[in-house]
Scaffold this motif. Structure first.
Motif, mmCIF file in Angstrom:
data_model
loop_
_atom_site.group_PDB
_atom_site.id
_atom_site.type_symbol
_atom_site.label_atom_id
_atom_site.label_comp_id
_atom_site.label_asym_id
_atom_site.label_seq_id
_atom_site.Cartn_x
_atom_site.Cartn_y
_atom_site.Cartn_z
ATOM 1 N N UNK A 59 0.701 -1.195 0.154
ATOM 2 C CA UNK A 59 0.018 -0.043 0.093
ATOM 3 C C UNK A 59 0.775 1.361 -0.006
ATOM 4 N N UNK A 60 0.258 2.519 -0.334
ATOM 5 C CA UNK A 60 1.259 3.543 -0.437
ATOM 6 C C UNK A 60 1.728 4.008 0.853
ATOM 7 N N UNK A 61 1.009 3.662 1.749
ATOM 8 C CA UNK A 61 1.347 4.321 3.296
ATOM 9 C C UNK A 61 2.136 3.167 4.166
ATOM 10 N N UNK A 62 2.715 2.241 3.301
ATOM 11 C CA UNK A 62 3.598 1.140 3.852
ATOM 12 C C UNK A 62 5.054 1.816 4.391
ATOM 13 N N UNK A 63 5.466 1.265 5.384
ATOM 14 C CA UNK A 63 6.419 1.720 6.185
ATOM 15 C C UNK A 63 7.359 0.599 6.755
ATOM 16 N N UNK A 64 8.760 0.386 6.186
ATOM 17 C CA UNK A 64 9.590 -0.619 6.980
ATOM 18 C C UNK A 64 9.626 -0.584 8.508
ATOM 19 N N UNK A 65 9.711 0.764 8.875
ATOM 20 C CA UNK A 65 9.809 1.073 10.259
ATOM 21 C C UNK A 65 8.730 0.564 11.094
ATOM 22 N N UNK A 66 7.571 0.957 10.417
ATOM 23 C CA UNK A 66 6.034 0.310 11.215
ATOM 24 C C UNK A 66 6.036 -1.124 11.061
ATOM 25 N N UNK A 67 6.382 -1.672 10.158
ATOM 26 C CA UNK A 67 6.639 -3.420 9.905
ATOM 27 C C UNK A 67 7.456 -3.908 11.202
ATOM 28 N N UNK A 68 8.633 -3.202 11.204
ATOM 29 C CA UNK A 68 9.695 -3.646 11.970
ATOM 30 C C UNK A 68 9.025 -3.528 13.440
ATOM 31 N N UNK A 69 8.520 -2.521 13.878
ATOM 32 C CA UNK A 69 7.811 -2.168 15.168
ATOM 33 C C UNK A 69 6.943 -3.397 15.543
ATOM 34 N N UNK A 70 6.189 -3.758 14.455
ATOM 35 C CA UNK A 70 4.875 -4.588 14.670
ATOM 36 C C UNK A 70 5.547 -5.894 15.063
ATOM 37 N N UNK A 71 6.533 -6.360 14.095
ATOM 38 C CA UNK A 71 7.139 -7.379 14.165
ATOM 39 C C UNK A 71 7.563 -7.798 15.373
ATOM 40 N N UNK A 72 8.193 -6.674 15.966
ATOM 41 C CA UNK A 72 9.072 -6.760 17.329
ATOM 42 C C UNK A 72 8.139 -7.143 18.433
ATOM 43 N N UNK A 76 5.029 -14.489 17.612
ATOM 44 C CA UNK A 76 5.089 -15.544 16.475
ATOM 45 C C UNK A 76 5.830 -14.976 15.665
ATOM 46 N N UNK A 77 5.999 -13.719 15.208
ATOM 47 C CA UNK A 77 6.737 -13.329 14.350
ATOM 48 C C UNK A 77 8.448 -13.508 14.713
ATOM 49 N N UNK A 78 8.484 -13.031 15.800
ATOM 50 C CA UNK A 78 9.872 -13.307 16.559
ATOM 51 C C UNK A 78 10.287 -14.666 16.495
ATOM 52 N N UNK A 79 9.364 -15.827 16.782
ATOM 53 C CA UNK A 79 9.713 -17.203 16.872
ATOM 54 C C UNK A 79 10.217 -17.423 15.216
ATOM 55 N N UNK A 80 9.370 -16.892 14.274
ATOM 56 C CA UNK A 80 9.529 -17.320 12.705
ATOM 57 C C UNK A 80 10.812 -16.511 12.426
#
Length: 117
Positions: A59-72, A76-80
């Motif tokens: 999406x146009x408003x995608x952010x790698x920083x926001x994704x990294x924060x959500x992943x952290x 389950x993402x951390x285990x993956x």
């Protein structure tokens, strides 16, 4: 929509590469959900030898920083991520701890539909 190309290397061991590919045949629904929740609309991963190449469309408003924060914040993402790091290695030039590295676009060919006539 935005498009990004990313690269990563795998450890150059045939058995580990086979296991890594098998993991990606059965990605947990929660991991897929975390990807789409971040604003990624499409993701494709390709491999040649131990070099990985990923294309994501977002999406146009995608952010790698926001994704990294959500992943952290997602256990389950951390285990993956911990599991997949067993198979991965940093690509030359990556920053410490960096996995997938965003590539620079150096060429783009777009064919105008009128030119196809």
């Amino acid at each position: 929509m935005k498009r990004y190309a990313l690269a990563l290397d795998l450890k150059d061991e045939a058995q580990l590469i086979a296991e890594y590919e098998q993991l990606h045949r059965n990605v947990a629904p929660e991991i897929k959900q975390s990807i789409t929740d971040s604003g990624i609309l499409r993701m494709s991963i390709y491999r040649f030898a131990n070099r990985m190449f990923m294309i994501i469309e977002t999406e146009d408003d995608f952010s790698f920083e926001d994704k990294a924060a959500a992943d952290a914040a997602n256990p389950l993402v951390q285990a993956w991520e911990q599991l997949t790091w067993k198979y991965q290695k940093a690509i030359p030039g990556a920053k410490p701890g960096e996995k997938w590295v965003v590539m620079d676009k150096i060429f783009d060919l777009s064919v105008n539909e009128h030119e196809n006539r």
